[in-house]
Design an enzyme around this catalytic site. Sequence first.
Site: not given
Length: 308
Positions: A129, A182
């Site tokens: 991530e 994101t």
Amino acid sequence: MDSIKVFAPGTVANVACGFDVIGLALNAPGDEMILRRSSEPGIRITAIHGADLPLETSRNVAGVAVQALLQKYERPDIGIEIEIFKKIHPGSGIGSSAASSAGAVVGVNHLLGEPFTKKQLVRFAMEGERLACGSAHADNVAPAILGGFTLVRSYRPLDITTLHTPEELWVTVIHPQIEVKTSDAREILKQKILMTDAIRQWGNVGALVAGLYQNDYELIARSLEDVIVEPIRSILIPAFHELKLKCREAGALGGGISGSGPSVFMLSKGEENARKVAATMDSVYAPLGVDYKIYVSQINTEGVKVID
């Protein structure tokens, strides 16, 4: 064991009021991955089906996550080959990078005889991530690995717990076929918030957790309110407010933006209501000229799993 195939579920992060701390796992969509031991040292991404993503280990979230695991295992010389079948579109808001990261570390852990616990695997998956969006957040990878609803109490030190999942709770997700990165979605967020908004948000988070444990669907419905992130990010999603209003009218408990978007999720009590919500989503988006996919799923309480 020389090879293993795993299913890595999509996830809904934030769950309205729980920005960066609450997530849930889906039964669909999800990625599939084949991981193999190799006599040649190092990690290799041999193929990626369904998405144009880097094969280079240091630029692929699965590769980076496995590297973190092998470094902790103190055997970075082990040979691992990874083949990925992407069913979750990158930039969808339903945990594409998390699925690859989580599936990779769970699969390799199986190949090594499971030296790490599931909670330990979360930290390795978080490195994927970090590569994907610049932040090592856990609200996608934790439910992907542990299943069900998860809560990140703290990042320093990392403290994650699994929450109760009511049996009749279903989730409906619409994924408009547009991409919201994101990293871009984080850039538009306010860096300071009002104390009144923070208090309201804390109350919703606490009530959502209580509602889950008490199987109190009305309390869950009242808690699915985000006064901090949704007002800003919703401008990136076509017809968001109309969609949310009509889904509530169709029987949804409530919902919001899935992750950083553009996907939108709605929770419902029972499959019948969840499918009514899906039909409503279809009616709202069909006239817009935007391609989309809709998923109806129970909450996946298992997380990443080995498949034949």
